[in-house]
Design a protein around this motif. Structure first.
Motif, PDB file in Angstrom:
ATOM      1  N   UNK A 485       0.862  -1.187   0.000  1.00 53.75           N
ATOM      2  CA  UNK A 485       0.000   0.000   0.000  1.00 53.75           C
ATOM      3  C   UNK A 485       0.899   1.238   0.000  1.00 53.75           C
ATOM      4  N   UNK A 486       0.794   2.028  -1.048  1.00 54.98           N
ATOM      5  CA  UNK A 486       1.713   3.159  -1.226  1.00 54.98           C
ATOM      6  C   UNK A 486       1.617   4.177  -0.101  1.00 54.98           C
ATOM      7  N   UNK A 487       0.493   4.229   0.519  1.00 57.10           N
ATOM      8  CA  UNK A 487       0.383   5.212   1.611  1.00 57.10           C
ATOM      9  C   UNK A 487       0.796   4.608   2.938  1.00 57.10           C
ATOM     10  N   UNK A 488      -0.012   3.645   3.381  1.00 53.80           N
ATOM     11  CA  UNK A 488       0.198   3.129   4.730  1.00 53.80           C
ATOM     12  C   UNK A 488       1.549   2.447   4.906  1.00 53.80           C
ATOM     13  N   UNK A 489       1.927   1.671   3.894  1.00 50.88           N
ATOM     14  CA  UNK A 489       3.144   0.890   4.067  1.00 50.88           C
ATOM     15  C   UNK A 489       4.405   1.760   4.028  1.00 50.88           C
ATOM     16  N   UNK A 490       4.372   2.784   3.190  1.00 54.61           N
ATOM     17  CA  UNK A 490       5.538   3.661   3.105  1.00 54.61           C
ATOM     18  C   UNK A 490       5.789   4.345   4.440  1.00 54.61           C
ATOM     19  N   UNK A 491       4.707   4.687   5.096  1.00 52.30           N
ATOM     20  CA  UNK A 491       4.847   5.356   6.397  1.00 52.30           C
ATOM     21  C   UNK A 491       5.561   4.492   7.419  1.00 52.30           C
ATOM     22  N   UNK A 492       5.452   3.179   7.237  1.00 52.79           N
ATOM     23  CA  UNK A 492       6.070   2.274   8.203  1.00 52.79           C
ATOM     24  C   UNK A 492       7.517   1.915   7.850  1.00 52.79           C
ATOM     25  N   UNK A 493       8.017   2.444   6.744  1.00 55.36           N
ATOM     26  CA  UNK A 493       9.407   2.141   6.367  1.00 55.36           C
ATOM     27  C   UNK A 493      10.357   2.488   7.512  1.00 55.36           C
ATOM     28  N   UNK A 494      11.314   1.611   7.711  1.00 50.93           N
ATOM     29  CA  UNK A 494      12.345   1.872   8.712  1.00 50.93           C
ATOM     30  C   UNK A 494      13.481   2.656   8.050  1.00 50.93           C
ATOM     31  N   UNK A 495      13.527   3.938   8.305  1.00 46.51           N
ATOM     32  CA  UNK A 495      14.617   4.763   7.766  1.00 46.51           C
ATOM     33  C   UNK A 495      15.669   5.052   8.829  1.00 46.51           C
ATOM     34  N   UNK A 496      15.417   4.553  10.018  1.00 47.78           N
ATOM     35  CA  UNK A 496      16.311   4.858  11.130  1.00 47.78           C
ATOM     36  C   UNK A 496      17.517   3.908  11.154  1.00 47.78           C
ATOM     37  N   UNK A 497      17.257   2.639  11.193  1.00 50.06           N
ATOM     38  CA  UNK A 497      18.370   1.674  11.272  1.00 50.06           C
ATOM     39  C   UNK A 497      18.095   0.424  10.416  1.00 50.06           C
ATOM     40  N   UNK A 498      17.705   0.629   9.168  1.00 55.65           N
ATOM     41  CA  UNK A 498      17.485  -0.553   8.325  1.00 55.65           C
ATOM     42  C   UNK A 498      18.816  -1.255   8.058  1.00 55.65           C
ATOM     43  N   UNK A 499      18.796  -2.578   7.950  1.00 57.07           N
ATOM     44  CA  UNK A 499      20.049  -3.282   7.668  1.00 57.07           C
ATOM     45  C   UNK A 499      20.429  -3.126   6.201  1.00 57.07           C
ATOM     46  N   UNK A 500      21.725  -3.100   5.956  1.00 59.64           N
ATOM     47  CA  UNK A 500      22.232  -3.209   4.587  1.00 59.64           C
ATOM     48  C   UNK A 500      22.381  -4.689   4.248  1.00 59.64           C
ATOM     49  N   UNK A 501      22.000  -5.042   3.049  1.00 61.74           N
ATOM     50  CA  UNK A 501      22.095  -6.433   2.585  1.00 61.74           C
ATOM     51  C   UNK A 501      22.397  -6.446   1.102  1.00 61.74           C
ATOM     52  N   UNK A 502      22.705  -7.633   0.579  1.00 59.12           N
ATOM     53  CA  UNK A 502      22.661  -7.770  -0.872  1.00 59.12           C
ATOM     54  C   UNK A 502      21.612  -8.783  -1.311  1.00 59.12           C
ATOM     55  N   UNK A 503      21.024  -9.442  -0.308  1.00 60.20           N
ATOM     56  CA  UNK A 503      19.988 -10.439  -0.592  1.00 60.20           C
ATOM     57  C   UNK A 503      18.869 -10.272   0.422  1.00 60.20           C
TER      58      UNK A 503
END
Lengths: 571, 571
Positions: A485-503
């Motif tokens: 959901x472009x609205x609700x789900x984007x709001x829940x994105x973790x921009x604080x400490x998301x892990x870096x990955x390649x997979x």
């Protein structure tokens, strides 16, 4: 064990100082088929210098790796992908056939040259046809001069799955009409070793099976992990399975997860952990159990009804005999379809504040990728936004760099899928199309990808897909159930400490959101790391800043239309 | 039947007048793996346009053939050799990988263009790795507008042998240390069809086996040959077996042999005939038997202890039902090791006076080629004058034409072998060496080759080897037992009416002498046509008049060092 965490943070400074004198590390590898017995049944593997798995590369951050790779397969091309290495400045060395280079012809030698610019647990593997399934893989460990956490010793554990049927035959089966599924793996391998006709834990088995009687020098004898009591060990674990998602446990030992895909993560403790194909982790554990016993190290299938026995080896407390069977049955894996368990593990992974860079706060472009199973002209395929990837005969890196516009379909691939698509049902029209389009990413922009899972062709089936991105790490901003959901789900994105990955994995009927910066000039595959799924079209291709790419060796582009371009008529 | 012979000679004039308007014949072929059931057991073949065997090409003398060959194999290169076609002026179209061209890469299309300048029964097949064993073959029939002999109708019969194990696995086995022999074929195929788990002649079998219950539309149902009574039929038969030497019989029907490898021979009658891999024949037979019965057509293994059931089909006298089983058991083949029987057949073959050109009376160079089985670094190999052929990565045609002298070992290969070599014993020193040298033949000179057989690695073993020469026909001057004697044996050479051939056999412990004129500019393989033997090094390479070769398409040489030569740096 909490002292580990202290040391971990304490050593932070050393990390910043690790610009020690870099070394060139040179390897000469010959790749050929070889009879081998990875699980006690006579089979054939692709070997490197007569070894299976291939030799482990150990390097220090900043080193440059030179691999002179000679293809001694009788009629097949060959490449090797260095999984997790960013290849900054050397996109032609990424080893993705027909994306970054031409397959190396039989009898020829290709020089891979690249810098390992980030410490971590990596691996390498074939990336042409299904040569990874044939056993073309090995470990690639990049050490820091001073590691960020303390341990006494380390072990390396490369996980894979194995079929008795050759990958060549598997490939033909998958490409057959009607479709022939390859079935579940015959066995799970730890560092290339498993047991099919016997079990290390027969005495605990509910099914009649022989106890393995092993001298220890058999090709399929488990590699024993010898430990001393009351020490701290680092286990570097990576999965290059063709199909299986796995759960790893060390009987009786808590594991602290500290690294994911070569990136520091906020340490956390688990009893057992999921690992998907394409992922790597480091875990620390203390040998704090009764030293008069030995303990199981086990891997078990997740996400598919398990028809493959657990992979087992022994954590051998010195001075016990290695042959001393543990007192208890091997660890019970979580139920194969307990996806909440899996999600809970994935949701525990965060970037390590301070050591893990933070994502840009805004994206410049959001791409939604719908994962569906489809049919094309009666063949079973996987598709992304209704396009099933087939590779052109000219590597994208060459055709894009040189402006050859008849090498692939230069139309833009779809940025999203129909809003009305019901991900909970099989595709209403199962037909998709073959395609080889490229997502052209504006250089240095921030890209969000939403991987959207859906129902496969059969009712009530939605599979796990671990997606791997070449040339980058990405931040995992979040997972969710159902349709994004472009609205609700984007709001829940973790921009604080998301892990870096390649997979990263997408769960059945769910979505996964990632973010990366398109700042690595080159052409990069992004695909499901399940080998049969990639073979059946489950991937996309990104290109960014290709005009900035320099010094591509001619040898990388000597096929297809780039080859024609190079040719001046000598006749 | 003797009237046939009359007609044969009578039509001689027409032959000379057959310069009818030539046609271009164009084909688009896609080559891919395909599940197929050649003998009732599920297997995999290499198919052309979804067919196994590949499509039959029928052309008229003087036509030009265009084959646009697309390689749809997933990771393997590909070529096709046009067996028996001289390729005058088009040596690059001979289709011998790394001799006349580079393997065609997956996904790419190569255009073969060549003239069929001589009527006859030919075939085509893969000539890279062991792709011929995988089923990459088909028939190539070149008709005269007016044939030199009369017949009412013709049939085409392409013979092959089949293993359940994939040719890919076979190739790995043969290249293993210790050596793994592929074993005898599982079944014999006639036009790609055989029966493994049942027999058409179960009622006559001494061993318990099911009678085949076939509707006729099965992939492994035999192709029935429907005939009318009292007519004359031409049977065009060619063998592309990987291993088996065969004996062919048509129950109750005498066969008149009239053509060998596209060359007219002095007609002779036989009850059954030997045919070796790489050979082709035309035979004429009359349907002069009791028309109320059907009759067996059979092929049986020669020269190796037969562990493979006879290949069978039915000669169906119309209007009998095709399902009507013949009254008698299938023809009994001569004893597998009755080499005198085989020699007697070979010695019946003579050139047809008047129609078959005579050889030059003198040779300019005589080359002796000792055939031995050897070991190299523990691998089992075949060698010629103690060199086991391995192909370079640059096609000889390109490296020689362009004077690239680091593409292969430019030293002359040995012109002969030690006079003291005891051919009746295993090699005293079994070690030989790998090599890729070339016999440079002076243009337009006459070359004699003495193929000298010897004892293999095991005591009292000497095998049959059918040798095939690319780009030429040669005269078979004679066969002999034991070691070739330069005085006595040369005196017995048949210079009067030796047959022209492109393939000839050497018998166990014997020698065979051939003569040809090195008048076809190009580079040409000369090798044992047994696929595993060639794979294990049993061949040599001839080059002649390469400076005269013109118009080689760049596509033929886009690999190895010729590719590098073509490249101008565009970076």
């Amino acid at each position: 064990m909490s002292s580990l965490l202290g040391i971990f943070l304490f050593l932070y400074l050393f990390l910043l100082l690790s610009s020690i004198s870099a070394k060139n590390r040179e390897y000469k590898w010959k790749v050929e088929y070889m009879h081998w017995c990875p699980d006690g049944v006579d089979g054939v593997v692709i070997s490197i210098n007569g070894q299976f798995p291939g030799p482990t590369i150990r390097a220090i951050v900043g080193d440059t790796i030179f691999v002179h790779l000679t293809n001694n397969l009788p009629t097949e091309g060959l490449v090797i992908h260095w999984h997790g290495i960013s290849q900054i400045g050397t996109p032609w060395a990424d080893g993705a056939a027909l994306i970054s280079q031409c397959p190396i012809n039989p009898g020829e030698t290709f020089l891979y040259k690249f810098k390992v610019d980030k410490a971590g647990t990596y691996f390498y593997h074939g990336h042409y046809g299904m040569q990874r399934s044939a056993g073309l893989y090995g470990s690639l460990i990049v050490e820091d001069e001073k590691e960020a956490f303390h341990y006494d010793e380390e072990f390396n554990l490369l996980l894979s799955d194995w079929w008795n049927k050759s990958s060549h035959d598997q490939q033909i089966d998958l490409s057959s009409k009607p479709f022939r599924w390859i079935g579940e793996p015959q066995s799970l391998l730890m560092n290339g070793r498993g047991q099919f006709n016997c079990s290390l834990a027969a005495q605990f088995s509910k099914f009649p099976i022989h106890q393995c009687k092993l001298r220890g020098d058999e090709q399929y004898a488990p590699q024993i992990f010898n430990v001393h009591p009351n020490k701290t060990y680092r286990l570097r674990v990576a999965s290059t399975t063709a199909l299986a998602s796995l759960n790893l446990a060390i009987e009786g030992h808590k594991m602290m997860v500290v690294e994911a895909d070569g990136n520091y993560i906020q340490p956390f403790f688990v009893e057992n952990m999921d690992i998907y194909s394409g992922e790597s982790y480091s875990i620390l554990f203390k040998t704090d159990q009764d030293p008069s016993n030995n303990y199981w190290i086990s891997i078990s299938v997740r996400g598919r009804e398990p028809k493959t026995p657990q992979g087992l080896t022994i954590l051998n407390y010195i001075p016990n005999f290695a042959s001393k069977i543990p007192n208890s049955p091997p660890p019970l894996a979580p139920l194969w379809n307990d996806y909440n368990y899996s999600k809970s593990f994935s949701n525990k992974i965060f970037g390590l504040m301070g050591l893990s860079p933070k994502p840009p706060t805004r994206q410049n472009r959001r791409i939604l990728l719908l994962n569906t199973q489809n049919r094309i002209e009666g063949y079973t395929r996987w598709s992304i936004n209704n396009i099933s990837l087939v590779f052109p005969t000219t590597p994208y890196l060459g055709s894009i760099k040189h402006g050859i516009n008849n090498a692939f379909d230069t139309k833009s691939p779809p940025n999203t899928f129909s809003k009305n698509y019901n991900i909970m049902k099989p595709p209403p029209n199962p037909n998709s199309t073959y395609g080889n389009r490229v997502y052209m990413l504006k250089f240095n922009t921030t890209i969000d990808i939403i991987l959207q899972n859906a129902n496969a062709l059969g009712e009530n089936v939605s599979e796990i897909h671990p997606w791997h991105l070449h040339g980058h790490n990405f931040w995992v901003l979040g997972y969710g159930d159902g349709k994004f959901d472009h609205k609700k789900d984007v709001e829940k994105f973790n921009l604080k400490n998301p892990p870096l990955r390649n997979t990263v994995v997408i769960f059945p009927y769910g979505w996964t959101a990632i973010r990366f910066v398109a700042n690595n000039p080159g052409v990069w595959a992004f695909h499901c790391h399940i080998e049969p799924h990639l073979h059946l079209g489950m991937g996309v291709v990104f290109a960014e800043g290709v005009h900035l790419v320099k010094n591509v060796p001619n040898e990388a582009l000597n096929c297809g239309l780039t080859r024609k371009m190079f040719v001046k008529d000598k006749h």
